[in-house]
Design a protein around this motif. Structure first.
Motif, short mmCIF file in Angstrom:
data_model
loop_
_atom_site.label_atom_id
_atom_site.label_comp_id
_atom_site.label_asym_id
_atom_site.label_seq_id
_atom_site.Cartn_x
_atom_site.Cartn_y
_atom_site.Cartn_z
N ALA A 123 7.36 5.86 -10.77
CA ALA A 123 6.01 5.65 -11.61
C ALA A 123 5.52 7.15 -11.91
O ALA A 123 4.90 7.06 -12.88
CB ALA A 123 5.03 4.80 -10.56
N THR A 126 7.31 8.49 -14.85
CA THR A 126 6.98 7.53 -15.75
C THR A 126 5.57 8.37 -16.52
O THR A 126 5.39 8.47 -17.52
CB THR A 126 6.95 6.13 -15.91
N PHE A 127 4.80 8.49 -15.71
CA PHE A 127 3.32 8.81 -16.11
C PHE A 127 3.72 10.19 -16.60
O PHE A 127 2.90 10.52 -17.56
CB PHE A 127 2.64 9.00 -14.68
N GLU A 130 4.79 9.89 -20.16
CA GLU A 130 4.11 9.10 -21.09
C GLU A 130 2.46 9.84 -21.26
O GLU A 130 2.12 9.33 -22.21
CB GLU A 130 3.83 7.77 -20.68
N LYS A 131 2.15 10.58 -20.21
CA LYS A 131 0.86 11.15 -20.12
C LYS A 131 0.75 12.77 -19.94
O LYS A 131 0.14 13.09 -19.24
CB LYS A 131 0.15 10.32 -19.21
N GLU A 175 1.98 -0.45 -5.59
CA GLU A 175 1.08 -1.23 -6.57
C GLU A 175 -0.22 -0.51 -7.00
O GLU A 175 -0.84 -0.51 -7.98
CB GLU A 175 0.92 -2.45 -6.22
N LYS A 178 0.49 2.80 -8.80
CA LYS A 178 0.74 2.61 -10.05
C LYS A 178 -0.63 1.90 -11.07
O LYS A 178 -0.87 2.34 -12.17
CB LYS A 178 1.49 1.44 -10.28
N TYR A 179 -1.42 1.44 -10.39
CA TYR A 179 -2.47 1.19 -11.06
C TYR A 179 -3.41 2.11 -11.46
O TYR A 179 -4.15 2.44 -12.43
CB TYR A 179 -3.47 -0.17 -10.33
N LEU A 181 -2.66 5.05 -11.74
CA LEU A 181 -1.76 6.02 -12.86
C LEU A 181 -1.90 5.50 -14.39
O LEU A 181 -2.11 6.28 -15.23
CB LEU A 181 -0.24 5.98 -12.71
N GLU A 182 -2.20 4.05 -14.10
CA GLU A 182 -2.20 3.56 -15.43
C GLU A 182 -3.71 3.45 -16.02
O GLU A 182 -3.82 3.48 -17.40
CB GLU A 182 -1.68 1.82 -15.30
N HIS A 183 -4.39 3.66 -15.23
CA HIS A 183 -5.93 4.03 -15.50
C HIS A 183 -6.54 5.34 -15.37
O HIS A 183 -7.80 5.58 -15.08
CB HIS A 183 -6.80 2.88 -14.75
#
Length: 293
Positions: A123, A126-127, A130-131, A175, A178-179, A181-183
């Motif tokens: 994760a 991926t971050f 993508e970021k 999890e 990951k949340y 990182l997504e936010h």
């Protein structure tokens, strides 16, 4: 078409649960009979199957509903991803079962290799890809972020131990991370807002702990003291940016009160014995455990 009872017998999901799914608009019946009985067609059963897969992966019902209502939701892609996650979960469970087997035989097993952090590291990778702008903004460079990832890899045993202690499992920890990182951008903006109010927030926190420890001859289990503990917990939760701190977060706080460095800080600021008193008050709040005499 199948009735609620027939669906319950086929799937093992209770009729009351099916009714609840209907009430929260997670799984509506395909039709209602003239008498008001729910009927489910094959499409509804397939949706129920998706719900059960997501539940097995510890998704909350609201999260499942949001996923299924997404116009871009693709059944086949979801099945593929669910299969991948369940296989990872199975591997973790297999390792845990093997570890328990060795412990059952009395073998000394303090290795945390059984707690796999590879999904969290993935994760992070991926971050990074993508970021990249966020990585550079908050870490200074991609190279420094790579160093951060390498530290996770090098210290995975210790991190896994803390993850299990705070979240109950590496899976739940992953999890939550990951949340985050997504936010990430949103959370960092809120963090910067809180940083601007740092002095105000610290003063409020200090005032709460000062009230808690103002008279340590009081029984830490009394309603008056427990109300102050509740205020402290609500204050921390309010300023946590909505980040999941894990079910074991406060147990870690309680444990830290016995550490010399923390004890020195609390006792110096609030008076001798403050660290133990704070731990006793928190322990009773969460576990109804009476202070030792």
């Amino acid at each position: 078409m199948k009735t609620t009872r027939q669906v319950a017998e086929l799937t093992g999901v209770s009729t009351r649960t099916l009714q609840y799914y209907d009430e929260i608009n997670l799984l509506k019946p395909s039709e209602l009979t003239p008498s008001g009985y729910r009927l489910y067609d094959d499409e509804a059963l397939q949706k129920l199957q998706q719900i059960l897969f997501f539940k097995e992966l510890d998704f909350k019902l609201k999260e499942i509903r949001d996923i299924l209502e997404d116009s871009d939701f693709d059944n086949i892609k979801a099945f593929r991803k669910q299969k991948e996650l369940l296989e990872l979960k199975r591997k973790r469970l297999d390792k845990l079962i093997a570890l328990l087997g060795r412990l059952e035989k009395g073998e000394p097993c303090m290795s945390f290799k059984e707690f796999d952090l590879s999904e969290y590291v993935e994760a992070l990778e991926t971050f990074k890809s993508e970021k990249e702008d966020d990585v550079i903004k908050y870490w200074g460079s991609v190279e420094k972020f790579n160093e951060f990832i390498q530290k996770i890899r090098d210290d995975d045993g210790h991190i896994a131990e803390l993850a299990v202690k705070q979240f109950g499992s590496v899976e739940k920890y992953t999890e939550a991370m990951k949340y985050n990182l997504e936010h990430f951008s949103e959370l960092m903006e809120k963090s910067e807002e809180l940083a601007d109010r740092k002095d105000e927030l610290m003063q409020k926190s200090d005032a709460l702990f000062a009230r808690l420890t103002s008279d340590m001859t009081r029984d830490a289990t009394t309603g008056e003291i427990q109300d102050i503990v509740r205020e402290i917990i609500e204050d921390v939760t309010k300023n946590s940016l909505g980040v999941d701190m894990g079910d074991g977060y406060w147990d870690i706080v309680i444990e830290s009160c016995s550490h010399d460095a923390v004890r020195e800080i609390y006792d110096k600021k609030y008076g001798a014995g403050a660290s133990d008193y704070i731990a006793d008050a928190l322990r009773y709040y969460f576990h109804k455990e009476l202070p030792s005499k």
